[in-house]
Write a protein that holds these residues in place. Structure first.
Motif, PDB file in Angstrom:
ATOM      1  N   ARG A 208       0.853  -1.195   0.000  1.00  0.00           N
ATOM      2  CA  ARG A 208       0.000   0.000   0.000  1.00  0.00           C
ATOM      3  C   ARG A 208       0.886   1.241   0.000  1.00  0.00           C
ATOM      4  N   GLY A 209       0.282   2.356  -0.366  1.00  0.00           N
ATOM      5  CA  GLY A 209       1.032   3.600  -0.389  1.00  0.00           C
ATOM      6  C   GLY A 209       0.185   4.790   0.020  1.00  0.00           C
ATOM      7  N   TYR A 210       0.862   5.849   0.443  1.00  0.00           N
ATOM      8  CA  TYR A 210       0.229   7.128   0.778  1.00  0.00           C
ATOM      9  C   TYR A 210       0.954   8.219   0.002  1.00  0.00           C
ATOM     10  N   VAL A 211       0.193   9.182  -0.511  1.00  0.00           N
ATOM     11  CA  VAL A 211       0.779  10.330  -1.202  1.00  0.00           C
ATOM     12  C   VAL A 211       0.688  11.535  -0.276  1.00  0.00           C
ATOM     13  N   LEU A 212       1.844  12.108   0.047  1.00  0.00           N
ATOM     14  CA  LEU A 212       1.919  13.250   0.951  1.00  0.00           C
ATOM     15  C   LEU A 212       2.163  14.517   0.135  1.00  0.00           C
ATOM     16  N   VAL A 213       1.332  15.530   0.348  1.00  0.00           N
ATOM     17  CA  VAL A 213       1.473  16.822  -0.333  1.00  0.00           C
ATOM     18  C   VAL A 213       1.390  17.921   0.716  1.00  0.00           C
ATOM     19  N   ASN A 214       2.467  18.695   0.829  1.00  0.00           N
ATOM     20  CA  ASN A 214       2.505  19.802   1.796  1.00  0.00           C
ATOM     21  C   ASN A 214       2.054  19.377   3.195  1.00  0.00           C
ATOM     22  N   GLY A 215       2.557  18.223   3.639  1.00  0.00           N
ATOM     23  CA  GLY A 215       2.295  17.769   5.006  1.00  0.00           C
ATOM     24  C   GLY A 215       0.954  17.100   5.229  1.00  0.00           C
ATOM     25  N   ARG A 216       0.179  16.910   4.161  1.00  0.00           N
ATOM     26  CA  ARG A 216      -1.123  16.244   4.290  1.00  0.00           C
ATOM     27  C   ARG A 216      -1.174  14.979   3.431  1.00  0.00           C
ATOM     28  N   VAL A 217      -1.880  13.967   3.911  1.00  0.00           N
ATOM     29  CA  VAL A 217      -2.128  12.779   3.089  1.00  0.00           C
ATOM     30  C   VAL A 217      -3.247  13.126   2.106  1.00  0.00           C
ATOM     31  N   MET A 218      -2.921  13.134   0.823  1.00  0.00           N
ATOM     32  CA  MET A 218      -3.904  13.504  -0.201  1.00  0.00           C
ATOM     33  C   MET A 218      -4.526  12.289  -0.885  1.00  0.00           C
ATOM     34  N   MET A 219      -3.867  11.145  -0.768  1.00  0.00           N
ATOM     35  CA  MET A 219      -4.349   9.954  -1.474  1.00  0.00           C
ATOM     36  C   MET A 219      -3.732   8.722  -0.823  1.00  0.00           C
ATOM     37  N   SER A 220      -4.441   7.613  -0.844  1.00  0.00           N
ATOM     38  CA  SER A 220      -3.868   6.347  -0.375  1.00  0.00           C
ATOM     39  C   SER A 220      -4.525   5.210  -1.138  1.00  0.00           C
ATOM     40  N   GLY A 221      -3.865   4.064  -1.145  1.00  0.00           N
ATOM     41  CA  GLY A 221      -4.418   2.909  -1.845  1.00  0.00           C
ATOM     42  C   GLY A 221      -3.361   1.845  -1.999  1.00  0.00           C
ATOM     43  N   SER A 222      -3.700   0.778  -2.708  1.00  0.00           N
ATOM     44  CA  SER A 222      -2.707  -0.270  -2.949  1.00  0.00           C
ATOM     45  C   SER A 222      -1.618   0.293  -3.856  1.00  0.00           C
ATOM     46  N   GLY A 223      -0.432  -0.303  -3.785  1.00  0.00           N
ATOM     47  CA  GLY A 223       0.656   0.133  -4.643  1.00  0.00           C
ATOM     48  C   GLY A 223       0.261   0.073  -6.104  1.00  0.00           C
ATOM     49  N   ARG A 224      -0.435  -0.983  -6.473  1.00  0.00           N
ATOM     50  CA  ARG A 224      -0.855  -1.178  -7.872  1.00  0.00           C
ATOM     51  C   ARG A 224      -1.840  -0.094  -8.306  1.00  0.00           C
TER      52      ARG A 224
END
Length: 242
Positions: A208-224
């Motif tokens: 799984r992964g999380y996308v961090l933008v300017n200190g906030r989690v903007m998106m998450s989901g499986s790596g795929r």
């Protein structure tokens, strides 16, 4: 009934002075998972990893590891709970030999399992065995990164924190290091939190992964799923390192 995460970061805010680096960040990692945190420079990825270790301290929110709140624990007590880190920039001991660096990593366990564990590290990174008596500062960048990860593994961690393991390394060395992480996860069920600018390699490896933008989690989901997401592709993958 859902299982309790091994690491649960809940609504965490972190500051450097008056500058807010993390804003209500929520990240969870189940035992046996590889979770990647991706984002641009300055997004707060390394700050998140360092906040888990208490430097800097979370200003608000909670960090729970294996059912115990660690938000306000001293760093050395957090390490004793078998969380180990391979920090950004490697930070090995340059004047010490490869073997001495590995001994430093094992010190929390009083060297009880040293011989067994050092052989595991050498099996994972045979290059280190060839360099066993060489000073850390004379190793190549890739060898230093292998040593940094090996030193962290000597603590027998339940959770391994890897901060930018591919930074500045040639693609072939990056592949060797990511293959080693995958092997550790497969054979030892080691839980890994991976902070990476090389989004393609990180998401390919991660469950799984999380996308961090300017200190906030903007998106998450499986790596795929994140690899296939058009926004993620446009921001982090198009023309990036594949």
């Amino acid at each position: 009934m859902s299982k309790t995460p091994l690491l649960d970061i809940k609504n965490v805010d972190t500051f450097y002075g008056n500058i807010q680096a993390l804003n209500e960040v929520n990240v969870s990692i189940d035992e046996g998972e590889i979770v990647a945190i991706i984002g641009a420079n300055g997004a707060g990825k390394s700050t998140l990893m360092m906040t888990v270790f208490g430097t800097p301290r979370a200003a608000s929110g909670r960090i729970v590891f294996a059912g115990t709140e660690i938000t306000n624990l001293p760093t050395h007590e957090i390490a004793r709970m078998r969380i180990a880190q391979s920090p950004e920039g490697r930070r090995i001991f340059p004047r010490m030999t490869v073997l001495e660096n590995l001994q430093m990593g094992a010190s929390l366990d009083k060297l009880k399992y040293f011989d067994e564990d050092v052989e595991k590290v050498f099996a994972l990174f045979p290059r280190l065995k060839e360099r066993i008596s060489q000073r850390g500062g004379t190793l190549s960048g890739g060898e230093q990164q292998m040593l940094s990860i090996g030193r962290a593994l000597m603590a027998r961690p339940k959770l391994l924190l890897l901060d930018e393991p591919s930074l500045g390394l040639a693609p072939l060395i990056v592949k060797q290091i990511f293959d080693a992480i995958k092997e550790l996860n497969r054979t030892e069920k080691l839980t890994v939190l991976l902070v990476e600018q090389n989004a393609f390699a990180a998401l390919k490896l991660a469950h799984r992964g999380y996308v961090l933008v300017n200190g906030r989690v903007m998106m998450s989901g499986s790596g795929r799923d994140l690899l296939a997401d058009p926004e993620v592709r446009a921001a982090y993958l198009e023309g990036g390192r594949h």
